[in-house]
Design an enzyme around this catalytic site. Structure first.
Site, mmCIF file in Angstrom:
data_model
loop_
_atom_site.group_PDB
_atom_site.id
_atom_site.type_symbol
_atom_site.label_atom_id
_atom_site.label_comp_id
_atom_site.label_asym_id
_atom_site.label_seq_id
_atom_site.Cartn_x
_atom_site.Cartn_y
_atom_site.Cartn_z
ATOM 1 N N SER A 59 21.471 -4.832 -15.399
ATOM 2 C CA SER A 59 21.154 -3.555 -15.333
ATOM 3 C C SER A 59 22.178 -2.527 -15.685
ATOM 4 O O SER A 59 22.889 -2.734 -14.822
ATOM 5 C CB SER A 59 20.168 -3.459 -14.951
ATOM 6 O OG SER A 59 19.026 -4.586 -14.792
ATOM 7 N N HIS A 61 22.186 -0.313 -18.229
ATOM 8 C CA HIS A 61 22.911 0.201 -19.178
ATOM 9 C C HIS A 61 21.391 0.847 -20.138
ATOM 10 O O HIS A 61 21.744 0.454 -21.005
ATOM 11 C CB HIS A 61 23.716 -1.289 -19.959
ATOM 12 C CG HIS A 61 24.763 -1.761 -19.193
ATOM 13 N ND1 HIS A 61 25.742 -1.335 -19.176
ATOM 14 C CD2 HIS A 61 24.586 -3.331 -18.459
ATOM 15 C CE1 HIS A 61 26.001 -1.799 -17.879
ATOM 16 N NE2 HIS A 61 25.564 -3.020 -18.012
ATOM 17 N N ASP A 116 28.532 -13.588 -17.895
ATOM 18 C CA ASP A 116 27.242 -14.269 -18.738
ATOM 19 C C ASP A 116 27.764 -15.292 -19.987
ATOM 20 O O ASP A 116 26.780 -15.905 -19.504
ATOM 21 C CB ASP A 116 27.511 -12.477 -19.572
ATOM 22 C CG ASP A 116 27.007 -11.237 -19.034
ATOM 23 O OD1 ASP A 116 25.993 -11.388 -18.169
ATOM 24 O OD2 ASP A 116 26.950 -10.098 -20.298
ATOM 25 N N HIS A 225 30.908 -1.229 -17.454
ATOM 26 C CA HIS A 225 30.168 -1.806 -15.918
ATOM 27 C C HIS A 225 31.025 -0.859 -14.596
ATOM 28 O O HIS A 225 31.298 -1.113 -13.889
ATOM 29 C CB HIS A 225 30.417 -2.453 -15.715
ATOM 30 C CG HIS A 225 29.819 -3.763 -16.463
ATOM 31 N ND1 HIS A 225 30.805 -4.402 -17.493
ATOM 32 C CD2 HIS A 225 28.593 -4.701 -15.822
ATOM 33 C CE1 HIS A 225 29.505 -5.126 -18.260
ATOM 34 N NE2 HIS A 225 28.267 -5.344 -17.250
ATOM 35 N N ASP A 414 25.666 42.601 -16.758
ATOM 36 C CA ASP A 414 26.824 42.284 -17.790
ATOM 37 C C ASP A 414 25.571 43.949 -18.714
ATOM 38 O O ASP A 414 26.239 43.914 -18.952
ATOM 39 C CB ASP A 414 26.691 41.678 -17.735
ATOM 40 C CG ASP A 414 25.522 40.498 -18.759
ATOM 41 O OD1 ASP A 414 24.202 41.641 -18.049
ATOM 42 O OD2 ASP A 414 24.943 39.763 -19.551
ATOM 43 N N SER A 461 18.598 39.024 -24.550
ATOM 44 C CA SER A 461 17.669 40.023 -24.915
ATOM 45 C C SER A 461 17.772 41.414 -24.925
ATOM 46 O O SER A 461 16.984 41.746 -25.673
ATOM 47 C CB SER A 461 16.576 40.707 -23.052
ATOM 48 O OG SER A 461 17.618 40.575 -22.130
ATOM 49 N N THR A 509 11.719 49.369 -16.561
ATOM 50 C CA THR A 509 12.668 48.266 -17.444
ATOM 51 C C THR A 509 12.960 49.998 -18.486
ATOM 52 O O THR A 509 12.914 50.972 -17.982
ATOM 53 C CB THR A 509 11.751 47.847 -18.441
ATOM 54 O OG1 THR A 509 10.710 48.512 -18.970
ATOM 55 C CG2 THR A 509 11.011 46.595 -17.221
ATOM 56 N N MET A 510 13.734 49.685 -19.476
ATOM 57 C CA MET A 510 13.843 50.270 -20.280
ATOM 58 C C MET A 510 12.965 51.235 -20.428
ATOM 59 O O MET A 510 13.331 52.871 -21.412
ATOM 60 C CB MET A 510 14.969 50.164 -21.515
ATOM 61 C CG MET A 510 14.361 49.201 -22.374
ATOM 62 S SD MET A 510 14.916 48.882 -23.538
ATOM 63 C CE MET A 510 15.910 50.570 -24.479
ATOM 64 N N ASP A 570 16.693 51.491 -12.404
ATOM 65 C CA ASP A 570 16.784 50.128 -13.821
ATOM 66 C C ASP A 570 18.024 50.582 -14.421
ATOM 67 O O ASP A 570 18.098 51.624 -15.183
ATOM 68 C CB ASP A 570 15.510 50.124 -14.420
ATOM 69 C CG ASP A 570 16.087 48.761 -15.261
ATOM 70 O OD1 ASP A 570 16.006 48.131 -14.944
ATOM 71 O OD2 ASP A 570 15.924 49.342 -16.700
#
Length: 588
Positions: A59, A61, A116, A225, A414, A461, A509-510, A570
């Protein structure tokens, strides 16, 4: 990377994984008291006299191997503990379930690992002793090993899924056990895989990764593995990495290389080893196909990119190539109900995979026949608008540090950089006054040009909001340019910001500065000249921008910040105040 896993218990994680798989896939069944998953309709396979298929392994995989149980692929999958071969008794349980009373017999598919080979081989011999008809193929397509000395042989990797699909389709067609075995072995002999990891995985219950890869390194040629690869290489770009991997795979000096030449038809599987993002996988897929087809001249008829065989959460990939003939192609395209198999989509009427050419866009600012001219103004009026734009851009660039400082309190610091970036691009495109690069004598076209610039250059935005503002404003300047149409353009721009941005006046806000300026300009026009009314509007906008420091943020990124930290105005509103003041200064 830690060993952190979201599980219940380490001891039961494999069993609960299988229980979850059959819970959400009603075509699968889990055999009681075992780790064996079988097709729910297995009796119909026996009744039809079709060859059954069994595969399995450790197991970790996932989705291999139980995810490939279904019509057209495996009949049964046997799971061991994490990275550990399953015990012979579970394998024999699976063989009995799908082979008893099935005269067509069963093909066992395993990967070339010692555990295996031993455990599946032992179960196979016991099944034969019980009278069952069985055969086996061992997948070993690893093309990483360079040594010519005797080793355990090529490991079985992600290409094993190709064998599941081809053998499953042949069995569904009613081919005999001998035919399915021979054609599966032929596919194995014509296949190669190369792996690469950026980092190791950690097993459930462990305290950390199985090996360490430095931040500027990658591991080339690793297995499934958690074992290390054939060599460490420096971190490269996707294009460079794909080239190194495929060149290693086809290098004739390597004993395990896959011979390929120009014109060969191949299927390509780009496999996520567990920890790669979809974004990375798509980039790698593009670079892989381009290198195979463009540089090496191969014909990639089938391309697959997804999570097929993993190594828990290992951050890495494997690339598998299979030489195609008509039989293998038909088998890869055959239908299956296995939940983990993803079909490569072809275009209408296509029989071969093709990389699509980009479509020609409809409309847009440069499309023929799409331009609406809009009303024009005089050269003198155009010169005045030129001066306004230039001064607004210069002021916004000068205010970069101030606005960034304000934004560091309420956002990601920013705002000034974003506004300055947009202003710089507008100023550059504006050009010289005697031969401006923007449509200053056509306000309708100018608004659309400004919308396009801020949308593509500013981003985020802010770019979207200003692009909305200018785009909506343009509709009011199409037929005529008057004081009222300028006012209505501002009204339309603000309405678009409210409609799509979700902000209202008073939300910090603006929009607070814009709204105050618009309301004042509209109210004063009845009693003052347009220039005097605009001066009052600018004062109102500046005052509203300053007063945002006392408002509660109910929109924008600042609404996620603690009110105790919002002590300054703001930044978006202050940016509006900056360019409003710049416009007024050109009117004096």
């Amino acid at each position: 990377m830690s060993g952190k896993k979201l599980l219940n218990t380490v001891e039961k994680c494999v069993d609960e994984n299988l229980e979850g798989l059959v819970t959400i896939n009603p075509g699968l069944r889990l055999i009681k008291d075992s780790r064996v998953v079988v097709r729910a309709d297995i009796e119909s396979v026996k009744t039809a006299g079709k060859v059954a298929l069994l595969c399995g392994g450790g197991s970790g995989h996932e989705p291999a191997h139980a995810g490939y149980v279904g019509s057209g692929m495996l009949s049964c999958a046997v799971a061991g503990s994490v990275f550990t071969s399953p015990p012979p008794q579970d394998i024999l349980t699976g063989l009995r379930m799908i082979t008893k009373n099935n005269p067509a017999g069963t093909l066992v598919i395993i990967k070339n690992y010692t555990g295996d080979r031993i455990n599946f081989g032992l179960a196979l011999e016991r099944a034969k002793a019980e009278g069952m008809s069985c055969d086996i193929v061992v997948v070993g397509e690893d093309s990483a090993l360079t040594s010519h000395d005797k080793t355990a042989g090529r490991r079985g990797l992600g290409g094993t899924v190709f064998i599941h699909k081809i053998a499953g389709a042949l069995a569904e067609e009613g081919k005999s056990l001998d035919e399915v075995t021979k054609l599966s072995q032929q596919a194995i002999d014509n296949m190669g895989t190369i792996g690469l990891a950026l980092g190791a995985c950690s097993t459930p219950g462990s305290s950390g990764p199985l090996f360490t890869v430095q931040s500027d390194e990658m591991e080339l040629g690793l297995g499934l593995h958690g074992e290390a690869g054939v060599k460490r290489i420096k971190l490269m770009t996707s294009k460079e990495t794909v080239k190194v991997m495929i060149d290693h795979m086809r290098n004739p000096e390597n004993s395990t290389h896959l011979p390929i030449k120009t014109g060969d038809r191949v299927a390509c599987m780009i496999n996520n080893l567990g920890g790669m993002s979809v974004l990375e996988m798509n980039v790698i897929a593009k670079d892989t196909i381009q290198y195979l087809e463009g540089d090496l001249g191969l014909k990639v008829d089938r391309a697959y990119c997804s999570t097929y065989v993993t190594s828990l959460e290992m951050a890495g990939i494997s690339i598998s190539l299979l030489h195609l003939n008509d039989t293998f192609t038909r088998c890869l395209d055959a239908p299956t109900t296995a939940p983990a198999w993803l079909v490569p989509l072809l275009g209408p009427g296509q029989t071969d995979r093709q990389t699509p050419e980009p479509m020609t866009p409809i409309g847009g600012p440069n499309a023929e026949g799409q331009q609406i001219k809009g009303a024009s103004i005089s050269k003198d009026e155009g010169d005045r608008i030129y001066d306004m734009i230039l001064k607004a851009c210069e002021r916004l660039e000068a205010a970069k540090e101030m606005l960034d400082g304000l934004d560091s309190e309420s956002g990601d610091g920013d705002c000034g950089s974003t506004m300055s970036r947009g202003a710089q691009c507008i100023r550059e495109k504006l050009g010289k006054k005697e031969n401006p690069g923007l449509s200053v004598t056509n306000p309708f076209q100018l608004s659309l040009e400004l919308a396009s610039i801020v949308e593509s250059v500013m981003g985020g935005s802010s770019g979207g909001i200003y692009s909305l503002f200018f785009t909506a404003a343009s509709s009011q300047l199409q037929k005529e340019v008057t004081v009222q149409s300028w006012l209505q353009s501002m009204v339309a721009g603000i309405a678009a910001i409210q409609r799509y941005g979700g902000a209202e006046p008073g939300d910090r806000t603006m929009l607070d500065a814009l709204w105050a300026a618009k309301e004042t300009f509209q109210g004063k026009l009845a009693d003052m000249s347009p220039v005097e009314a605009f001066k009052e509007a600018v004062k109102a906008g500046e005052s509203a921008a300053e007063n945002t420091k006392s408002l509660k943020a109910r929109a924008g990124r600042a609404s996620y910040v603690s009110a105790d930290l919002l002590t300054k105005p703001d930044p978006g509103a202050m940016a509006v105040a900056v360019w409003l003041r710049a416009i007024q200064d050109t009117l004096n």
